[in-house]
Scaffold this active site. Structure first.
Site, PDB file in Angstrom:
ATOM      1  N   HIS A 144      45.693  87.607 -37.207  1.00 45.25           N
ATOM      2  CA  HIS A 144      44.417  88.323 -37.203  1.00 45.25           C
ATOM      3  C   HIS A 144      43.298  87.292 -37.355  1.00 45.25           C
ATOM      4  O   HIS A 144      43.568  86.093 -37.496  1.00 45.25           O
ATOM      5  CB  HIS A 144      44.396  89.362 -38.323  1.00 45.25           C
ATOM      6  CG  HIS A 144      43.281  90.357 -38.214  1.00 45.25           C
ATOM      7  ND1 HIS A 144      42.958  90.989 -37.044  1.00 45.25           N
ATOM      8  CD2 HIS A 144      42.393  90.831 -39.138  1.00 45.25           C
ATOM      9  CE1 HIS A 144      41.953  91.814 -37.252  1.00 45.25           C
ATOM     10  NE2 HIS A 144      41.582  91.721 -38.509  1.00 45.25           N
ATOM     11  N   HIS A 160      44.336  92.135 -46.175  1.00 46.01           N
ATOM     12  CA  HIS A 160      43.361  91.106 -45.830  1.00 46.01           C
ATOM     13  C   HIS A 160      41.979  91.499 -46.331  1.00 46.01           C
ATOM     14  O   HIS A 160      41.769  92.617 -46.808  1.00 46.01           O
ATOM     15  CB  HIS A 160      43.365  90.828 -44.332  1.00 46.01           C
ATOM     16  CG  HIS A 160      42.952  91.957 -43.454  1.00 46.01           C
ATOM     17  ND1 HIS A 160      43.671  93.135 -43.347  1.00 46.01           N
ATOM     18  CD2 HIS A 160      41.877  92.120 -42.620  1.00 46.01           C
ATOM     19  CE1 HIS A 160      43.080  93.947 -42.489  1.00 46.01           C
ATOM     20  NE2 HIS A 160      41.986  93.363 -42.041  1.00 46.01           N
ATOM     21  N   HIS A 164      39.017  92.005 -44.909  1.00 45.04           N
ATOM     22  CA  HIS A 164      38.050  92.818 -44.177  1.00 45.04           C
ATOM     23  C   HIS A 164      37.718  94.089 -44.947  1.00 45.04           C
ATOM     24  O   HIS A 164      38.591  94.715 -45.559  1.00 45.04           O
ATOM     25  CB  HIS A 164      38.564  93.132 -42.778  1.00 45.04           C
ATOM     26  CG  HIS A 164      38.410  91.979 -41.837  1.00 45.04           C
ATOM     27  ND1 HIS A 164      39.123  91.862 -40.669  1.00 45.04           N
ATOM     28  CD2 HIS A 164      37.607  90.869 -41.886  1.00 45.04           C
ATOM     29  CE1 HIS A 164      38.782  90.744 -40.039  1.00 45.04           C
ATOM     30  NE2 HIS A 164      37.869  90.132 -40.767  1.00 45.04           N
ATOM     31  N   ASP A 176      46.182  94.397 -40.082  1.00 46.46           N
ATOM     32  CA  ASP A 176      45.716  94.183 -38.714  1.00 46.46           C
ATOM     33  C   ASP A 176      46.490  93.021 -38.093  1.00 46.46           C
ATOM     34  O   ASP A 176      46.708  91.984 -38.734  1.00 46.46           O
ATOM     35  CB  ASP A 176      44.220  93.899 -38.703  1.00 46.46           C
ATOM     36  CG  ASP A 176      43.403  95.100 -39.181  1.00 46.46           C
ATOM     37  OD1 ASP A 176      44.012  96.136 -39.471  1.00 46.46           O
ATOM     38  OD2 ASP A 176      42.169  94.979 -39.256  1.00 46.46           O
ATOM     39  N   ASP A 217      37.055  97.217 -44.393  1.00 49.09           N
ATOM     40  CA  ASP A 217      37.706  98.519 -44.234  1.00 49.09           C
ATOM     41  C   ASP A 217      39.079  98.559 -44.884  1.00 49.09           C
ATOM     42  O   ASP A 217      39.740  99.598 -44.875  1.00 49.09           O
ATOM     43  CB  ASP A 217      37.795  98.921 -42.755  1.00 49.09           C
ATOM     44  CG  ASP A 217      38.525  97.911 -41.884  1.00 49.09           C
ATOM     45  OD1 ASP A 217      38.496  96.714 -42.199  1.00 49.09           O
ATOM     46  OD2 ASP A 217      39.124  98.323 -40.873  1.00 49.09           O
ATOM     47  N   HIS A 218      39.486  97.435 -45.485  1.00 46.49           N
ATOM     48  CA  HIS A 218      40.764  97.378 -46.192  1.00 46.49           C
ATOM     49  C   HIS A 218      40.617  97.082 -47.681  1.00 46.49           C
ATOM     50  O   HIS A 218      41.605  97.173 -48.407  1.00 46.49           O
ATOM     51  CB  HIS A 218      41.672  96.323 -45.555  1.00 46.49           C
ATOM     52  CG  HIS A 218      42.073  96.656 -44.158  1.00 46.49           C
ATOM     53  ND1 HIS A 218      43.319  97.147 -43.840  1.00 46.49           N
ATOM     54  CD2 HIS A 218      41.389  96.586 -42.981  1.00 46.49           C
ATOM     55  CE1 HIS A 218      43.391  97.364 -42.529  1.00 46.49           C
ATOM     56  NE2 HIS A 218      42.221  97.032 -41.992  1.00 46.49           N
ATOM     57  N   HIS A 238      45.272 103.407 -38.163  1.00 44.52           N
ATOM     58  CA  HIS A 238      44.170 102.456 -37.937  1.00 44.52           C
ATOM     59  C   HIS A 238      43.608 102.610 -36.515  1.00 44.52           C
ATOM     60  O   HIS A 238      43.501 101.667 -35.758  1.00 44.52           O
ATOM     61  CB  HIS A 238      44.674 101.029 -38.182  1.00 44.52           C
ATOM     62  CG  HIS A 238      43.583 100.006 -38.358  1.00 44.52           C
ATOM     63  ND1 HIS A 238      43.061  99.297 -37.300  1.00 44.52           N
ATOM     64  CD2 HIS A 238      42.927  99.575 -39.461  1.00 44.52           C
ATOM     65  CE1 HIS A 238      42.143  98.444 -37.740  1.00 44.52           C
ATOM     66  NE2 HIS A 238      42.041  98.605 -39.056  1.00 44.52           N
TER      67      HIS A 238
END
Length: 323
Positions: free
Chosen positions: A139, A62, A64, A210, A66-67, A269
């Site tokens: 998510h 996805h 976001h 997530d 941090d990914h 995570h």
């Protein structure tokens, strides 16, 4: 099939943990697959034997940060290091839009073939090392899990069938193993290809993004040897945080894995609040997550740390390899 964790923190890096990135690589050969690419993933790779030039595909769960914030830097370094081999990038359409904006505004040049595949529930990506399918998760933004199934399983010889048919062990077995045609003393003709069987069951795992509903993975996890899933919080903390972040607790993931009889569960995570060594008595600890999961799950449980490598053996068992 090996799994190396390049980042296991949620949201932001800590002194011990970088943000999300997981490498899937075979026992032999150098080609590998990356699931998610958080900030500084290319720095993490420098502490492993994985070569960015041998990277076959990047699967982004996805949008976001941090990914995926590490994606432009990794692709740029591949260019600077002379990559010429094609690279497949899989993810939501927003990931491609993000990357195109970075390319436009930073004058990033990527001259090697970069193929973007928009993820969907119909994804059926065939790489040399594995086949990849996807499952939609729950998510705050569009998010996916990827199932990876081993493709190149060596063949063995069905010796049990041969012995049932009255062919005892002899040099004939070696010829049949090579796929040759053999005429027996009694006149029967055997084709080695008819007695070829997989040397072991193809290995498979699911790596989730997530997700606050592990049950969405029930179909994807059928027959897998391992599930890699986020466990951002313990259940009491998740109750305090509330549903808005749409993450899972160790309790909920463990309950799901137990209900599906998944042999091995690897949690990752983790919220930065959970420390490996708490500063003070009563501080949140990774052991809180472990204890919560163990209260619900009876399989092989692991909490991933950065640079941990796990091997799914040919017998299907998951083991953490020594550094």
């Amino acid at each position: 099939m090996n799994i190396t964790f390049l980042g296991t923190s949620s949201g932001a890096p800590t002194r011990q943990r970088n943000v999300s990135a997981t490498a899937i690589h075979p026992e032999t050969g150098r080609g590998w697959v990356l699931v998610d690419c958080g900030e500084a993933t290319q720095h993490q790779l420098q502490r492993t034997r994985l070569s960015p030039l041998k990277l076959k595909a990047i699967l982004i769960t996805h949008i976001h940060g941090d990914h995926c914030y590490g994606l432009p830097g990794l692709l740029a370094s591949c260019q600077l290091n002379g990559r010429t081999e094609p690279l497949v990038l899989v993810g939501p359409a927003s990931v491609w839009a993000y990357l195109q904006a970075v390319i436009k505004h930073t004058e990033l040049r990527i001259e090697y073939p970069l193929e973007f595949v928009e993820v969907s529930s119909q994804l059926a990506l065939e790489l040399d090392e594995c086949g990849v399918t996807a499952t939609r998760l729950s998510h705050r933004v569009e998010c996916w899990a990827y199932r990876l199934d081993e493709r190149q399983v060596p063949t063995g010889l069905d010796t049990e069938r041969l012995q049932r048919e009255g062919v005892p062990p002899s040099p004939v077995y070696g010829r049949l193993q090579k796929g040759e045609r053999v005429t027996l003393d009694d006149g029967r003709e055997l084709n080695g290809e008819d007695y070829a069987v997989p040397a072991y069951a193809a290995r498979s795992l699911v790596v989730g993004g997530d997700n606050d509903r592990p049950d969405l993975l029930a179909g994807a996890c059928e027959g897998v040897h391992a599930l890699v899933h986020e466990a951002t919080y313990t259940e009491p903390v998740l109750q305090k945080v509330g549903p808005e972040p749409q993450h899972s607790s160790a309790l909920r993931v463990a309950q799901f894995a137990q209900s599906q009889s998944i042999p091995a569960l690897i949690l990752t995570h983790f919220s930065p609040r959970y420390r490996k060594v708490p500063r003070r008595s009563g501080d949140a600890s990774l052991e809180d997550l472990r204890s919560e999961a163990l209260s619900q799950y009876q399989g092989d449980l692991f909490l991933a740390e950065d640079f941990d490598t796990f091997c799914i053996g040919r017998d299907g068992r998951v083991q953490r390899l020594e550094p």
